[in-house]
Design an enzyme around this catalytic site. Structure first.
Site, PDB file in Angstrom:
ATOM      1  N   ARG A 130      63.334  60.761 -19.313  1.00 14.22           N
ATOM      2  CA  ARG A 130      62.855  59.830 -20.343  1.00 14.22           C
ATOM      3  C   ARG A 130      64.043  59.272 -21.119  1.00 14.22           C
ATOM      4  NH1 ARG A 130      61.097  64.683 -23.469  1.00 14.22           N
ATOM      5  NH2 ARG A 130      58.968  64.397 -22.754  1.00 14.22           N
ATOM      6  N   ASP A 177      58.054  78.552 -15.762  1.00 10.04           N
ATOM      7  CA  ASP A 177      58.878  78.179 -14.606  1.00 10.04           C
ATOM      8  C   ASP A 177      59.782  76.981 -14.856  1.00 10.04           C
ATOM      9  OD1 ASP A 177      57.148  76.006 -14.507  1.00 10.04           O
ATOM     10  OD2 ASP A 177      56.137  76.645 -12.679  1.00 10.04           O
ATOM     11  N   ASP A 225      56.734  62.609 -25.655  1.00  7.07           N
ATOM     12  CA  ASP A 225      56.241  63.890 -25.129  1.00  7.07           C
ATOM     13  C   ASP A 225      54.726  63.861 -24.967  1.00  7.07           C
ATOM     14  OD1 ASP A 225      56.488  66.317 -23.975  1.00  7.07           O
ATOM     15  OD2 ASP A 225      56.798  67.436 -25.816  1.00  7.07           O
ATOM     16  N   ARG A 276      64.087  66.574 -33.800  1.00  7.07           N
ATOM     17  CA  ARG A 276      62.706  66.755 -34.217  1.00  7.07           C
ATOM     18  C   ARG A 276      62.619  67.271 -35.657  1.00  7.07           C
ATOM     19  NH1 ARG A 276      63.647  67.986 -28.868  1.00  7.07           N
ATOM     20  NH2 ARG A 276      61.905  67.898 -27.410  1.00  7.07           N
ATOM     21  N   ASP A 284      57.380  70.062 -33.491  1.00  7.79           N
ATOM     22  CA  ASP A 284      58.444  69.916 -32.489  1.00  7.79           C
ATOM     23  C   ASP A 284      58.222  68.704 -31.605  1.00  7.79           C
ATOM     24  OD1 ASP A 284      56.265  71.771 -31.584  1.00  7.79           O
ATOM     25  OD2 ASP A 284      57.263  71.528 -29.664  1.00  7.79           O
TER      26      ASP A 284
END
Length: 477
Positions: A179, A125, A265, A186, A255
């Site tokens: 953020r 979602d 993250d 990455r 990643d």
């Protein structure tokens, strides 16, 4: 729009070209309620003068910032997830919203989490639970307070949707996070280009990263190997910072590792209750691949994947040699950061410093003392009055600690130790620890009563700790 004079937009990433991203739109949210605003960092990037209406417009509806990206960019990448390659990755619930420079002229990214579906959502979602947003704010604030190089949580907005999740009571509240990071490039960004055989794009990415993040790499005879050297060094420093902070990231997939050595993250993160190399943060990490004590080895494995991705542009043996420098850099950083956090100068010779730090962590593990406690009680060299006032006083009198405390007292204190007697944090009865039970209690107050006071109190306490550490001399990258 009231941006300050040092608001400096610089949307460089789009210059890489459409092979690196997809233009997307943010999801429309039914409601916007500002739950966290990082005013300190907003001021550092020239956005501190935004009023609440403007803040919600830019960080809730994602109206473009002046002279910045006209359209958000969902970034493309692959990656190893639990060391299994996945070519179906990419920004699935976030995007690059803007790029700008801080007062040090560093290029910084504003990236999102929970901003809606993208071409890489894979049926999900694209949303972020409010609990997930709260947890990310707490992780970044705690890591920053401990002197770790981390992304910063700039904004958390509750968005008024009910989300269904299998791993927490549902329906649950929704949010969107912004953020602030030094980079969103990455290891998996390089992996994707190498896997697809896009050598020209790989070269373009390498050149971009050298010019933008690691210009010193250009001075080496082989700039590609120079870039890897810089990434290895920065990643070793970051991993050492986690060790000294007692932090377990939880999901160290390729990643989730950026090339600037910046922690970011945060999903199932944890801070250690006590030193346990096998402590694992993610309930789904059944093999304990990403346990606390395995984080250095995992990061070496991840860097080896970066070296393989760069091999078409360099020499494999040379690149592997650069990865081999990780261990020495990590060990050195653990020693110096541990002693600095204890408010002590590094003794000479180096072998003595290394042995002292080894004895310190051996005592922590053997005694099962709460991880943050010795850094609080022993700051400045283990003053007898601090030890006797500690609830762990009997632990410090045990055989595990007696020799270590003598070694600490033989070290010269840092000049900043003079602040220990004055700073409010060092006079607190307990160190900040941000263990999972504390995080759950903060969330329970929000979930049950919409009570945000424990959350704001925790932020205030962590920032008090950050000031104390800065005064002590803990260095920030």
């Amino acid at each position: 729009m009231p941006v300050s004079s040092h608001y400096t937009p610089d949307s460089r990433h789009e210059q890489l070209g459409p092979a690196f991203y997809d233009a997307v739109e943010a999801a429309p949210f039914p409601d916007l309620r500002l739950r966290f605003r990082n005013q300190h960092w907003a001021e550092r990037i020239g956005l501190g003068a935004l009023d609440e209406t403007e803040w919600l417009a830019h960080f809730g509806r994602f109206e473009p910032l002046p002279d910045n990206l006209a359209t958000p960019l969902a970034l493309r990448y692959h990656g190893h997830q639990f060391q299994t390659y996945n070519p179906e990755l990419g920004d699935g619930r976030g995007f690059l919203f803007a790029q700008l420079r801080d007062e040090r002229n560093r290029l910084l990214d504003l990236g999102t989490k929970g901003s809606g579906r993208t071409p890489w959502s894979r049926g999900a979602d694209g949303r972020l639970t409010l609990k997930g947003g709260v947890r990310e704010v707490l992780a970044t604030e705690m890591l920053e307070a401990l002197g770790c190089y981390t992304s910063k949580s700039l904004s958390l907005i509750e968005t008024g949707e009910d989300l269904l999740r299998h791993d927490e009571p549902s329906p649950t509240r929704s949010s969107v996070l912004v953020r602030l990071s030094h980079s969103h490039v990455r290891i998996g960004t390089f992996q994707r280009l190498e896997r697809l055989g896009q050598r020209d794009e790989l070269r373009r990415l390498v050149d971009y990263c050298i010019e933008t993040y690691w210009p010193e790499a250009a001075d080496e005879p082989d700039p590609v190997a120079g870039l890897l050297r810089c990434v290895v060094r920065a990643t070793a420093d970051m991993t050492a910072e986690w060790w000294v902070a007692g932090f377990v990231h939880g999901v160290l997939n390729t990643d989730n590792v950026v090339i600037t050595g910046e922690s970011f993250d945060y999903g199932p993160w944890r801070f250690l209750p006590h030193l346990d190399p096998y402590f694992t943060a993610a309930y789904f990490d059944h093999m304990r691949l990403y346990a606390f004590g395995r984080q250095p080895g995992v990061m070496v494995w991840n860097l080896e994947q970066l070296a393989r991705s760069l091999a078409p542009l360099s020499q494999a043996a040379k690149l592997q040699g650069r990865v081999g420098a990780f261990e020495t850099r990590f060990d050195e950083a653990v020693v110096t950061r541990t002693l600095t956090r204890l408010g002590l100068q590094t003794p000479e010779p180096w072998s003595e410093a290394r042995a002292l730090v080894g004895h310190f962590y051996e005592a922590m593990e053997a005694s099962h003392i709460p991880f943050q406690r010795p850094f609080f009680d022993l700051v400045g060299g283990a003053a007898p009055e601090r030890l006797e006032a500690s609830p762990e006083a009997s632990t410090y009198r045990s055989a595990h600690w007696s020799g270590v405390i003598d070694e600490l007292r033989a070290c010269d204190p840092l000049p900043g130790v003079a602040t220990v007697g004055e700073a409010a944090y060092w006079q607190s009865p307990e160190p900040m620890a941000m263990r999972v039970d504390e995080v759950e209690a903060i969330w329970k107050a929000i979930a049950d009563d919409d009570n945000w006071e424990p959350f704001t109190d925790a932020i205030d306490a962590m920032r008090m700790m950050a000031r104390a550490h800065r005064d002590l001399g803990v260095a920030w990258r």
